[in-house]
Scaffold this motif. Structure first.
Motif, mmCIF file in Angstrom:
data_model
loop_
_atom_site.group_PDB
_atom_site.id
_atom_site.type_symbol
_atom_site.label_atom_id
_atom_site.label_comp_id
_atom_site.label_asym_id
_atom_site.label_seq_id
_atom_site.Cartn_x
_atom_site.Cartn_y
_atom_site.Cartn_z
ATOM 1 N N ASP A 131 0.819 -1.226 0.000
ATOM 2 C CA ASP A 131 0.000 0.000 0.000
ATOM 3 C C ASP A 131 0.842 1.262 0.000
ATOM 4 N N GLY A 132 2.131 1.108 -0.206
ATOM 5 C CA GLY A 132 3.007 2.285 -0.215
ATOM 6 C C GLY A 132 3.884 2.328 1.021
ATOM 7 N N PRO A 133 4.676 3.410 1.158
ATOM 8 C CA PRO A 133 5.623 3.492 2.284
ATOM 9 C C PRO A 133 4.924 3.772 3.610
ATOM 10 N N GLU A 134 5.351 3.067 4.660
ATOM 11 C CA GLU A 134 4.818 3.315 6.004
ATOM 12 C C GLU A 134 5.994 3.529 6.946
ATOM 13 N N LEU A 135 5.781 4.390 7.925
ATOM 14 C CA LEU A 135 6.829 4.673 8.889
ATOM 15 C C LEU A 135 6.924 3.542 9.915
ATOM 16 N N ILE A 136 8.108 2.978 10.098
ATOM 17 C CA ILE A 136 8.336 2.017 11.183
ATOM 18 C C ILE A 136 8.746 2.781 12.436
ATOM 19 N N GLU A 137 9.709 3.661 12.264
ATOM 20 C CA GLU A 137 10.173 4.426 13.429
ATOM 21 C C GLU A 137 11.001 5.598 12.969
ATOM 22 N N TYR A 138 11.149 6.561 13.872
ATOM 23 C CA TYR A 138 12.082 7.658 13.635
ATOM 24 C C TYR A 138 13.274 7.525 14.553
ATOM 25 N N ASN A 139 14.445 7.923 14.023
ATOM 26 C CA ASN A 139 15.603 8.175 14.863
ATOM 27 C C ASN A 139 15.961 9.633 14.648
ATOM 28 N N VAL A 140 16.574 10.233 15.666
ATOM 29 C CA VAL A 140 16.811 11.681 15.621
ATOM 30 C C VAL A 140 18.287 12.006 15.354
ATOM 31 N N ARG A 141 18.933 11.132 14.616
ATOM 32 C CA ARG A 141 20.388 11.181 14.409
ATOM 33 C C ARG A 141 20.679 10.490 13.092
ATOM 34 N N PHE A 142 21.946 10.551 12.687
ATOM 35 C CA PHE A 142 22.353 9.799 11.506
ATOM 36 C C PHE A 142 22.375 8.302 11.836
ATOM 37 N N GLY A 143 22.215 7.477 10.838
ATOM 38 C CA GLY A 143 22.270 6.025 11.033
ATOM 39 C C GLY A 143 23.709 5.540 11.146
ATOM 40 N N ASP A 144 23.859 4.420 11.812
ATOM 41 C CA ASP A 144 25.148 3.766 11.956
ATOM 42 C C ASP A 144 24.903 2.283 11.682
ATOM 43 N N PRO A 145 25.333 1.716 10.584
ATOM 44 C CA PRO A 145 26.412 2.132 9.665
ATOM 45 C C PRO A 145 25.976 2.887 8.405
ATOM 46 N N GLU A 146 24.756 3.417 8.342
ATOM 47 C CA GLU A 146 24.355 4.103 7.106
ATOM 48 C C GLU A 146 25.240 5.316 6.794
ATOM 49 N N SER A 147 25.696 6.021 7.834
ATOM 50 C CA SER A 147 26.552 7.194 7.589
ATOM 51 C C SER A 147 27.839 6.798 6.890
ATOM 52 N N GLN A 148 28.284 5.571 7.125
ATOM 53 C CA GLN A 148 29.550 5.124 6.553
ATOM 54 C C GLN A 148 29.405 4.848 5.055
ATOM 55 N N VAL A 149 28.179 4.883 4.535
ATOM 56 C CA VAL A 149 27.999 4.848 3.077
ATOM 57 C C VAL A 149 27.451 6.167 2.544
ATOM 58 N N LEU A 150 26.764 6.935 3.361
ATOM 59 C CA LEU A 150 26.244 8.235 2.895
ATOM 60 C C LEU A 150 27.382 9.250 2.733
ATOM 61 N N MET A 151 28.244 9.345 3.745
ATOM 62 C CA MET A 151 29.288 10.376 3.703
ATOM 63 C C MET A 151 30.219 10.216 2.500
ATOM 64 N N PRO A 152 30.653 8.989 2.161
ATOM 65 C CA PRO A 152 31.513 8.840 0.987
ATOM 66 C C PRO A 152 30.813 9.216 -0.325
ATOM 67 N N ARG A 153 29.486 9.249 -0.345
ATOM 68 C CA ARG A 153 28.765 9.595 -1.575
ATOM 69 C C ARG A 153 28.487 11.090 -1.693
ATOM 70 N N LEU A 154 28.782 11.819 -0.650
ATOM 71 C CA LEU A 154 28.469 13.251 -0.628
ATOM 72 C C LEU A 154 29.554 14.051 -1.342
ATOM 73 N N MET A 155 29.148 14.806 -2.368
ATOM 74 C CA MET A 155 30.088 15.632 -3.125
ATOM 75 C C MET A 155 30.213 17.004 -2.469
ATOM 76 N N SER A 156 29.103 17.529 -1.961
ATOM 77 C CA SER A 156 29.096 18.872 -1.360
ATOM 78 C C SER A 156 29.722 18.842 0.026
ATOM 79 N N ASP A 157 30.010 20.027 0.514
ATOM 80 C CA ASP A 157 30.526 20.194 1.873
ATOM 81 C C ASP A 157 29.356 20.017 2.857
ATOM 82 N N LEU A 158 29.497 19.090 3.763
ATOM 83 C CA LEU A 158 28.424 18.824 4.726
ATOM 84 C C LEU A 158 28.290 19.926 5.776
ATOM 85 N N LEU A 159 29.413 20.483 6.199
ATOM 86 C CA LEU A 159 29.404 21.386 7.355
ATOM 87 C C LEU A 159 28.469 22.588 7.189
#
Ligand code: AMP
Ligand code: GLY
Length: 426
Positions: free
Chosen positions: A277-305
């Motif tokens: 039926d489409g996307p449903e929310l399981i839960e929220y976290n209020v921070r970056f994911g771990d280990p998701e950040s370890q794949v997001l940051m290497p893909r970022l071309m722009s300056d994060l800061l």
């Protein structure tokens, strides 16, 4: 500027690696950090939960900007305390961190603002919860309301298992205070995906998608962990689906939090189930994911800061982020026995050879230096070996080629990270 990152995991190593490369960053500190982070930042021996200690350090050292990694200090109000002292910080207030700190709060918000999520009820009384479970039938999901280090969720295959989870929580004190209330909700069926969005309280800037593997063994078997690997992008996340998630889940939540008088600043991590039926929310976290950040940051071309600062300043609408098309995949290397008991202090060698490929990055999670400078494993999740490539499959090949060069008797990893995405690619 002087930047302080709070935390000590692979996520914080990835954040430090990214922030250290920013021309805006003159001095980088990390509290408490780890042996890998020490190569990017000056590590300071203050625990991530020591709000008073962190505040004092930031004041004494004239820190310009604080980036908070884990949820603990956010829920404890670290950002509120820093802001009250005139120090800019990235992350939500304690009131907004309720999105992770109380599952019941989030479910009620979803109900009130028509954000798609599994049908549910909240309980403090075990008898009432058990009767509800019996009436609903299995499979059914029982969740401790508060923070339970990722262990508070039981996806029960039978009514008895669900009722046992209720008893453990409400009567047995299994999660302490966090388990004084439970949410009982319908079991969603589909594929899980994580979506990350920066917010400044008013607008949202959606980042790339990612998928992680929570189960400890190959084939997604065995007990859940903090995450045994991840990859980005997640092929299940088509453009149309991303637009739907953005509109029906992320933006609605940001607007809802503003309407509730708890504007959400920081990064919102939506755990989603892509159902029929489409996307449903399981839960929220209020921070970056771990280990998701370890794949997001290497893909970022722009300056994060600047984006993190814009989130704190409420001017995110003036910003955009660019991403490399390349995929990234990370393999978590953990101490044998994790997520149960494991030996601490085992020796790790071979990281230089493992990290010699330009398309490989090694982020540390639980490491420290021994008396003679040798590298020791000090945690459950210890290393994140990230590969980059044109496809998830290529990124996986590079990551495992590097993993195979790590000499660590006391460690293990899954050998099938990315299997679902690679199946979709071929
Ligand atoms: P959480 O700690 O909320 O991330 O939950 C841990 C895991 O439990 C999620 O990643 C899902 O795999 C699973 N889970 C949580 N809620 C549900 C649900 N309503 N239906 C199916 N699986 C769920
Ligand atoms: N990868 C799961 C988490 O960060 O909670």
């Amino acid at each position: 500027m002087k930047v302080l990152v709070v935390g000590s995991g692979g996520r914080e190593h990835a954040l430090c690696w990214t922030i250290a490369a920013s021309p805006l960053c003159d001095e980088l500190y990390c509290a408490p950090g780890n042996a890998g982070i020490a190569e990017e930042a000056e590590c300071v021996d203050i625990g991530a939960g020591d709000v008073d200690g962190l505040l004092a350090f930031a004041q004494e050292n004239a820190i310009d900007f604080v980036v908070v990694g884990p949820e603990g200090p956010l829920v404890l109000g670290l950002v509120d305390r820093l802001e009250a002292a005139g120090i800019k910080a990235f992350g939500p207030s304690a009131a907004a961190a309720e999105l992770e700190g109380s599952k019941g709060f989030t479910k009620d918000l979803c109900r009130k603002y028509d954000i798609p999520t599994a049908a549910y009820e909240r309980f403090t009384d075990a008898g009432a919860a058990k009767a509800y479970i019996a009436a609903q039938g299995a499979p059914i999901v029982v969740k401790a309301d508060g923070l339970a280090a990722g262990k508070g969720v039981t996806v029960a295959e039978s009514v008895e298992e669900a009722q046992q989870a209720v008893e453990d929580c409400l009567l047995g004190g299994r999660f302490g205070e966090a388990g004084n209330e439970v949410v009982v909700e319908a079991c969603l069926v589909g594929e899980e995906v994580s979506v990350f969005a920066l917010s400044d309280g008013k607008t949202a800037l959606t980042l790339a998608s990612a998928q992680d593997h929570k189960a400890v063994f190959d084939g997604d078997k065995g007990p859940n962990t903090g995450g045994m690997g991840a990859y980005s992008p997640a092929p299940v996340m088509t453009e149309a689906l991303a637009a739907e998630v953005d509109e029906r889940i992320i933006r609605r939540t940001i607007e809802a939090m503003a309407a509730e008088g708890k504007p959400y600043k920081g990064v919102l991590y939506a755990g989603l189930m892509i159902t029929q039926d489409g996307p449903e929310l399981i839960e929220y976290n209020v921070r970056f994911g771990d280990p998701e950040s370890q794949v997001l940051m290497p893909r970022l071309m722009s300056d994060l800061l600047p984006a993190l600062i814009a989130s704190a300043d409420g001017v995110l609408d003036s910003l955009d982020l660019r991403w490399y098309d390349e995929a990234a995949l990370t393999v978590v290397m953990a101490s044998k026995g994790y997520p149960g008991d494991y030996e601490k202090g085992t020796l790790i060698e071979g990281l230089e050879a493992a990290g010699s490929d330009d398309n490989v990055l090694i982020f540390h999670a639980g490491t420290a230096r021994g008396a003679n400078g040798e590298l020791l494993a000090t945690g459950g999740r210890v290393l994140n070996v990230t590969g980059r490539g044109a496809t998830v499959e290529e990124a996986q090949l590079r990551a495992y080629a590097a993993v195979d060069k790590v000499e660590w008797e006391g460690g293990f990893c899954r050998r099938d990270i990315g299997w679902r995405a690679i199946g979709r690619e071929s």
